[in-house]
Design an enzyme around this catalytic site. Structure first.
Site, PDB file in Angstrom:
ATOM      1  N   GLU A 168      -3.358  -6.815  12.499  1.00  0.00           N
ATOM      2  CA  GLU A 168      -4.536  -5.980  12.244  1.00  0.00           C
ATOM      3  C   GLU A 168      -5.689  -6.867  11.767  1.00  0.00           C
ATOM      4  OE1 GLU A 168      -5.415  -1.716  10.011  1.00  0.00           O
ATOM      5  OE2 GLU A 168      -4.758  -3.432   8.834  1.00  0.00           O
TER       6      GLU A 168
ATOM      7  N   GLU B 144      -1.152   2.890   1.678  1.00  0.00           N
ATOM      8  CA  GLU B 144      -1.725   1.550   1.829  1.00  0.00           C
ATOM      9  C   GLU B 144      -2.765   1.224   0.766  1.00  0.00           C
ATOM     10  OE1 GLU B 144      -3.789  -1.293   5.251  1.00  0.00           O
ATOM     11  OE2 GLU B 144      -3.932   0.892   5.445  1.00  0.00           O
TER      12      GLU B 144
END
Length: 260
Positions: free
Chosen positions: A245, A149
């Site tokens: 998120e 990520e």
């Protein structure tokens, strides 16, 4: 349209983690994801059992979980590139494998880790490649893909994976079993055109997460064109989950009207 999973490390923060799974289910989510939910890399079997039982009781599917990422409240962002923390990672992978086997979770996010003073970048990158490969070897045969990520520059210390190209390069070094986590918030912050880029790199994307920018609130609170983003994602053929998120700007249930 995409299937949405609630990231319970941020959503439903009004209640303890153990209660968030049921809140997510009541709000219409069939799936959840989370950061590493324990303080230590190797919690006890009893702690893991409580976590899994809470998921089962709420009738939600765990679709994603992070590896142990160090002391995140203190600012750490992963340990896979830290040569001195291999023992922690090894212990953590054994626990993560247990959770994956128990829940059917298919995505495991491995935050890369910040640059360490006095440690050459090349040394850290070799450690990351070896540790990520170990993660793939440990988790791949039970059905989990390991994710790399990019994170927002300026919010996460000296974290070297900031762009899609950075993440693609890491995943390429690791090989089969690794993929990119496309987080629209982080990538937009670092200058990406997330609508165009998600179509461009979709074959390398293992998971998608959303939050608006600036502010990291729910979609619609910032400047990202999520209507176009979701249309493009759908047209690209992506069939995975989309993790919500974000940091709710009100009680979580009041921030869900944006969902298509």
């Amino acid at each position: 349209m995409p299937r949405f999973a609630a990231n319970v490390s941020l959503l439903f923060g009004e209640v303890p983690l153990s209660e968030r799974f049921a809140r997510a289910r009541a709000a219409g989510f069939e799936a959840v994801e989370c950061w590493w939910p324990f303080a230590d890399p190797d919690p006890s079997a009893a702690q893991v059992a409580v976590f899994v039982s809470a998921l089962e009781a709420a009738d939600v599917r765990l679709t994603g979980i992070n590896l142990f990422a160090g002391d995140m409240p203190a600012g750490e962002r992963g340990v896979v590139s830290h040569p001195g923390r291999t023992d922690e990672l090894t212990a953590n992978l054994a626990i993560v494998r247990t959770i994956v086997e128990a829940t059917g979770c298919t995505r495991v996010n491995a935050l890369y880790g910040q640059r360490l003073p006095g440690v050459p970048a090349a040394t850290q990158d070799r450690s990351a490649t070896l540790n990520l490969r170990r993660a793939v070897d440990t988790l791949g045969d039970v059905g989990a893909t390991v994710l790399v990520e990019p994170l927002t520059d300026g919010e996460n210390g000296d974290y070297p994976v900031r762009t899609l190209e950075d993440a693609l390069a890491v995943a390429d070094r690791v090989g089969t079993g690794a993929a990119v986590l496309f987080d629209a918030y982080h990538l937009h912050n670092n200058g990406a055109d997330v609508v165009a880029d998600v179509a461009r790199v979709i074959d390398a994307v293992g998971h998608v997460q959303v939050a608006d920018s600036p502010g990291r609130g729910e979609p619609g609170t910032g400047t990202i064109d999520f209507a176009s983003f979701f249309r493009t994602l759908d047209a690209s053929g992506y069939t995975g989950w989309v993790g919500c998120e974000y940091r709710p700007t009100a009680e979580t249930e009041q921030t869900l009207a944006w969902r298509p």
